[in-house]
Design a protein around this motif. Structure first.
Motif, PDB file in Angstrom:
ATOM      1  N   UNK A 244       4.348  -7.109  22.977  1.00 40.45           N
ATOM      2  CA  UNK A 244       2.887  -7.179  22.957  1.00 40.45           C
ATOM      3  C   UNK A 244       2.310  -5.782  23.118  1.00 40.45           C
ATOM      4  N   UNK A 245       1.113  -5.575  22.572  1.00 41.89           N
ATOM      5  CA  UNK A 245       0.499  -4.248  22.636  1.00 41.89           C
ATOM      6  C   UNK A 245      -0.585  -4.174  23.706  1.00 41.89           C
ATOM      7  N   UNK A 246      -0.766  -5.272  24.464  1.00 45.89           N
ATOM      8  CA  UNK A 246      -1.764  -5.260  25.530  1.00 45.89           C
ATOM      9  C   UNK A 246      -1.127  -5.771  26.819  1.00 45.89           C
ATOM     10  N   UNK A 247      -1.619  -5.335  27.969  1.00 43.29           N
ATOM     11  CA  UNK A 247      -1.030  -5.737  29.260  1.00 43.29           C
ATOM     12  C   UNK A 247      -1.081  -7.243  29.502  1.00 43.29           C
ATOM     13  N   UNK A 248      -2.054  -7.935  28.920  1.00 44.85           N
ATOM     14  CA  UNK A 248      -2.188  -9.372  29.164  1.00 44.85           C
ATOM     15  C   UNK A 248      -1.300 -10.207  28.237  1.00 44.85           C
ATOM     16  N   UNK A 249      -0.534  -9.546  27.386  1.00 41.54           N
ATOM     17  CA  UNK A 249       0.390 -10.234  26.477  1.00 41.54           C
ATOM     18  C   UNK A 249      -0.306 -11.273  25.581  1.00 41.54           C
ATOM     19  N   UNK A 250      -1.440 -10.891  25.036  1.00 42.11           N
ATOM     20  CA  UNK A 250      -2.162 -11.790  24.130  1.00 42.11           C
ATOM     21  C   UNK A 250      -2.195 -11.271  22.696  1.00 42.11           C
ATOM     22  N   UNK A 251      -1.728 -10.040  22.494  1.00 41.21           N
ATOM     23  CA  UNK A 251      -1.759  -9.444  21.152  1.00 41.21           C
ATOM     24  C   UNK A 251      -0.345  -9.029  20.749  1.00 41.21           C
ATOM     25  N   UNK A 252       0.388  -9.914  20.067  1.00 41.10           N
ATOM     26  CA  UNK A 252       1.761  -9.579  19.659  1.00 41.10           C
ATOM     27  C   UNK A 252       1.786  -8.405  18.686  1.00 41.10           C
ATOM     28  N   UNK A 253       2.764  -7.550  18.864  1.00 41.12           N
ATOM     29  CA  UNK A 253       2.925  -6.415  17.952  1.00 41.12           C
ATOM     30  C   UNK A 253       3.101  -6.903  16.517  1.00 41.12           C
ATOM     31  N   UNK A 254       3.819  -8.006  16.354  1.00 44.81           N
ATOM     32  CA  UNK A 254       4.120  -8.502  15.013  1.00 44.81           C
ATOM     33  C   UNK A 254       2.882  -9.006  14.270  1.00 44.81           C
ATOM     34  N   UNK A 255       1.780  -9.246  14.986  1.00 41.27           N
ATOM     35  CA  UNK A 255       0.558  -9.723  14.333  1.00 41.27           C
ATOM     36  C   UNK A 255      -0.538  -8.668  14.291  1.00 41.27           C
TER      37      UNK A 255
END
Length: 330
Positions: A244-255
């Motif tokens: 993930x690209x954010x600390x809250x793990x809501x934005x997957x790198x793959x998307x």
């Protein structure tokens, strides 16, 4: 009255002035029993000679009628053949030109593209991707062909599983959302599951390679697929947690690409360079072979190629130079 008619017809026959209709009438009279019994050769001529004359005329007429019928039949056949030719030509033209292809082919080119399938499923295609799907899902399963990268949001339908076929693997789902990355030029294929459940199989569906759970990614080397049943290739088939690209793990790198971002996590520089070529149409050549294996984690939005390279230099140093549409890392 009949006798006068008969005598009149015989006179016309002898003088060759008898009409076709009159000849037919005389033929009928000639065949009657009474007519033959009352024949007077002194006034009516030789019976056999008259018979031959009558029959000759009747045959000629009938032969003429036959020829007319044959001509009419031939004319009919010619007309029928012409009509058939026109029909066949029209049918062929409709089949080759007007009849729609049963499949739809969508190419994203240099931009992202969204496609809604006949069943309501939605696919967001990344750049340089190709999707082929039927205009109507008629079989017991819904199958599409795909090459490139795309995010799939599949409508649930347990009686009609959804299949995504790539040249190397197939992904089977019931109702789910996942990202599939299967570019022709990439050495590996990646499937990242957001929610639901997917099964990754070999291209001919003879083996299941993995069953994914949410927030996990399946990665397989294309070469390893050939010998995926052998123990020594197991390390080339991985299931790993998604990055993930954010600390809250809501934005997957793959998307990240769906939002127009360029993001990667613990990725080798050579893999990043391959993505940059697709995104920015620039070739990156590594004279410094060690730099090709440098791993980076970063996320960019509006930055150009130079901005990205300058940022990567700050993490692990390397040098580069521009040569036309190429960048040489040394």
């Amino acid at each position: 009255m009949e006798e006068n008619l008969r005598n009149n017809l015989i006179d016309k026959l002898q003088n060759n002035t008898i009409s076709s209709e009159e000849r037919e009438e005389l033929f009928k009279l000639y065949n009657s029993y009474q007519f033959s019994k009352e024949w007077n050769e002194n006034t009516m001529g030789n019976f056999e000679d008259v018979r031959k004359k009558i029959l000759k005329g009747v045959k000629l007429k009938r032969n003429g009628a036959s020829r007319g019928k044959i001509y009419a039949i031939n004319s009919f056949l010619r007309i029928a053949a012409a009509c058939l030719l026109v029909f066949f030509t029209g049918w062929l033209g409709y089949t080759l030109i007007l009849k729609p292809d049963p499949n739809v082919i969508v190419e994203s080119g240099k931009s992202r593209k969204e496609v809604v399938l006949p069943d309501g499923s939605k696919i967001t295609m990344n750049i340089n991707s190709t999707l082929t799907y039927p205009r109507v899902f008629e079989a017991k399963r819904r199958e599409v062909k795909f090459e490139g990268e795309g995010f799939f949001e599949i409508q649930a339908d347990r009686s009609h599983p959804f299949i995504v076929a790539t040249p190397h693997v197939k992904v089977r789902v019931l109702g789910t959302a996942f990202n599939l990355k299967a570019y022709k030029e990439d050495p590996a294929i990646e499937t990242s599951l957001i929610h639901g459940k997917v099964e990754v199989l070999t291209a001919k569906e003879e083996r299941t390679l993995s069953i994914l759970t949410p927030n996990h990614k399946f990665v397989v080397d294309k070469i390893a697929l050939i010998t995926s049943h052998l123990p020594q290739t197991k390390s080339q088939i991985e299931v790993v947690p998604m990055e993930f690209i954010d600390p809250s793990n809501t934005a997957p790198v793959d998307l990240a690409w769906k939002e127009g971002k360029f993001a990667f996590a613990s990725s080798p520089f050579q893999d990043i360079a391959r993505e940059m070529k697709r995104r920015y149409a620039v070739d990156i050549i590594f004279e410094n072979k060690e730099a090709a294996d440098f791993k980076y984690t970063a996320s960019f939005e509006q930055e150009d190629v130079v901005d990205i390279l300058d940022a990567l230099q700050l993490v692990k140093p390397f040098k580069y130079r521009k040569e036309g549409n190429k960048i040489v890392v040394y």
